[in-house]
Design a protein around this motif. Structure first.
Motif, PDB file in Angstrom:
ATOM      1  N   ILE A   1       0.848  -1.191   0.000  1.00 21.86           N
ATOM      2  CA  ILE A   1       0.000   0.000   0.000  1.00 21.86           C
ATOM      3  C   ILE A   1       0.885   1.242   0.000  1.00 21.86           C
ATOM      4  N   THR A   2       0.310   2.353  -0.382  1.00 20.95           N
ATOM      5  CA  THR A   2       1.050   3.598  -0.519  1.00 20.95           C
ATOM      6  C   THR A   2       0.502   4.639   0.444  1.00 20.95           C
ATOM      7  N   ILE A   3       1.423   5.318   1.126  1.00 27.07           N
ATOM      8  CA  ILE A   3       1.058   6.458   1.967  1.00 27.07           C
ATOM      9  C   ILE A   3       1.959   7.628   1.576  1.00 27.07           C
ATOM     10  N   SER A   4       1.468   8.835   1.767  1.00 28.55           N
ATOM     11  CA  SER A   4       2.237  10.038   1.457  1.00 28.55           C
ATOM     12  C   SER A   4       2.047  11.040   2.570  1.00 28.55           C
ATOM     13  N   GLY A   5       3.041  11.885   2.748  1.00 26.25           N
ATOM     14  CA  GLY A   5       2.908  12.921   3.749  1.00 26.25           C
ATOM     15  C   GLY A   5       4.209  13.659   3.975  1.00 26.25           C
ATOM     16  N   THR A   6       4.243  14.357   5.097  1.00 27.56           N
ATOM     17  CA  THR A   6       5.391  15.172   5.485  1.00 27.56           C
ATOM     18  C   THR A   6       6.139  14.482   6.616  1.00 27.56           C
ATOM     19  N   ILE A   7       7.454  14.428   6.503  1.00 25.24           N
ATOM     20  CA  ILE A   7       8.283  13.857   7.568  1.00 25.24           C
ATOM     21  C   ILE A   7       8.326  14.855   8.720  1.00 25.24           C
ATOM     22  N   ARG A   8       7.916  14.419   9.908  1.00 25.59           N
ATOM     23  CA  ARG A   8       7.882  15.286  11.091  1.00 25.59           C
ATOM     24  C   ARG A   8       9.107  15.124  11.973  1.00 25.59           C
ATOM     25  N   SER A   9       9.704  13.938  11.977  1.00 26.59           N
ATOM     26  CA  SER A   9      10.847  13.661  12.833  1.00 26.59           C
ATOM     27  C   SER A   9      11.628  12.503  12.235  1.00 26.59           C
ATOM     28  N   VAL A  10      12.961  12.541  12.354  1.00 28.98           N
ATOM     29  CA  VAL A  10      13.805  11.476  11.809  1.00 28.98           C
ATOM     30  C   VAL A  10      14.762  10.996  12.888  1.00 28.98           C
ATOM     31  N   VAL A  11      14.848   9.669  13.051  1.00 29.56           N
ATOM     32  CA  VAL A  11      15.837   9.044  13.928  1.00 29.56           C
ATOM     33  C   VAL A  11      16.444   7.900  13.134  1.00 29.56           C
ATOM     34  N   GLY A  12      17.683   8.057  12.696  1.00 32.18           N
ATOM     35  CA  GLY A  12      18.315   7.060  11.842  1.00 32.18           C
ATOM     36  C   GLY A  12      17.564   6.975  10.529  1.00 32.18           C
ATOM     37  N   ASN A  13      17.098   5.784  10.162  1.00 29.61           N
ATOM     38  CA  ASN A  13      16.280   5.600   8.963  1.00 29.61           C
ATOM     39  C   ASN A  13      14.799   5.494   9.295  1.00 29.61           C
ATOM     40  N   ASP A  14      14.440   5.641  10.555  1.00 29.10           N
ATOM     41  CA  ASP A  14      13.035   5.647  10.948  1.00 29.10           C
ATOM     42  C   ASP A  14      12.565   7.094  10.978  1.00 29.10           C
ATOM     43  N   PHE A  15      11.309   7.296  10.596  1.00 23.35           N
ATOM     44  CA  PHE A  15      10.782   8.653  10.636  1.00 23.35           C
ATOM     45  C   PHE A  15       9.287   8.625  10.897  1.00 23.35           C
ATOM     46  N   ILE A  16       8.776   9.745  11.379  1.00 24.51           N
ATOM     47  CA  ILE A  16       7.340   9.897  11.598  1.00 24.51           C
ATOM     48  C   ILE A  16       6.778  10.623  10.388  1.00 24.51           C
ATOM     49  N   LEU A  17       5.791   9.987   9.745  1.00 22.01           N
ATOM     50  CA  LEU A  17       5.137  10.545   8.571  1.00 22.01           C
ATOM     51  C   LEU A  17       3.746  11.017   8.967  1.00 22.01           C
ATOM     52  N   ASP A  18       3.399  12.232   8.552  1.00 24.01           N
ATOM     53  CA  ASP A  18       2.106  12.848   8.865  1.00 24.01           C
ATOM     54  C   ASP A  18       1.406  13.188   7.553  1.00 24.01           C
ATOM     55  N   ASP A  19       0.180  12.657   7.367  1.00 23.96           N
ATOM     56  CA  ASP A  19      -0.565  12.959   6.141  1.00 23.96           C
ATOM     57  C   ASP A  19      -1.783  13.845   6.399  1.00 23.96           C
TER      58      ASP A  19
END
Length: 130
Positions: A36-54
């Motif tokens: 599945i596909t999600i899109s949004g803005t990256i709010r926070s990055v730690v290493g290669n993990d990030f919080i995505l907000d749509d």
């Protein structure tokens, strides 16, 4: 009830005519599904993990370990992620940046390439030089 049935019928119709990897899913509606596909803005990055907000919600996106590759994603960046939802996080298979650059994280089937080393058929690095 009528609104729920309309949404369900619309979703079923879209699923039948749109490949799953192209169907946009709001974060607050994710279910355990591959491709599945999600899109949004990256709010926070730690290493290669990030919080995505749509705009409907936020989710942690797991893009593999730093020992495998370093992605250098930035807070505020707009991205589209193809992957699978799994227990409160989204495992990325591919990330497309707003400039069109595509980051291949892992194949959609089989184990992640970073598990099992050379015994794993997915072992070759997807983005040499990253």
């Amino acid at each position: 009830m009528r609104v729920s049935l309309t949404i369900l019928a619309t979703s079923a119709l879209l699923a039948s005519i749109t490949p799953a990897s192209l169907a946009q899913i709001p974060i607050d509606s994710l279910t355990r599904t591959r491709g599945i596909t999600i899109s949004g803005t990256i709010r926070s990055v730690v290493g290669n993990d990030f919080i995505l907000d749509d705009g409907t919600g936020q989710i942690i996106v797991d893009a593999g370990p730093l020992r495998w590759h370093q992605l250098n994603l930035e807070e505020g960046e707009q991205v589209t992620v193809v992957g699978e939802y799994s227990d409160y996080e989204f495992d990325a298979f591919q990330i497309t940046r707003s400039n069109g650059d595509i980051l291949n994280i892992r194949p959609a089937s089989g184990p992640p390439p970073w598990s099992g080393g050379g015994r794993n058929r997915n072992f070759p690095r997807p983005n040499p030089g990253l």
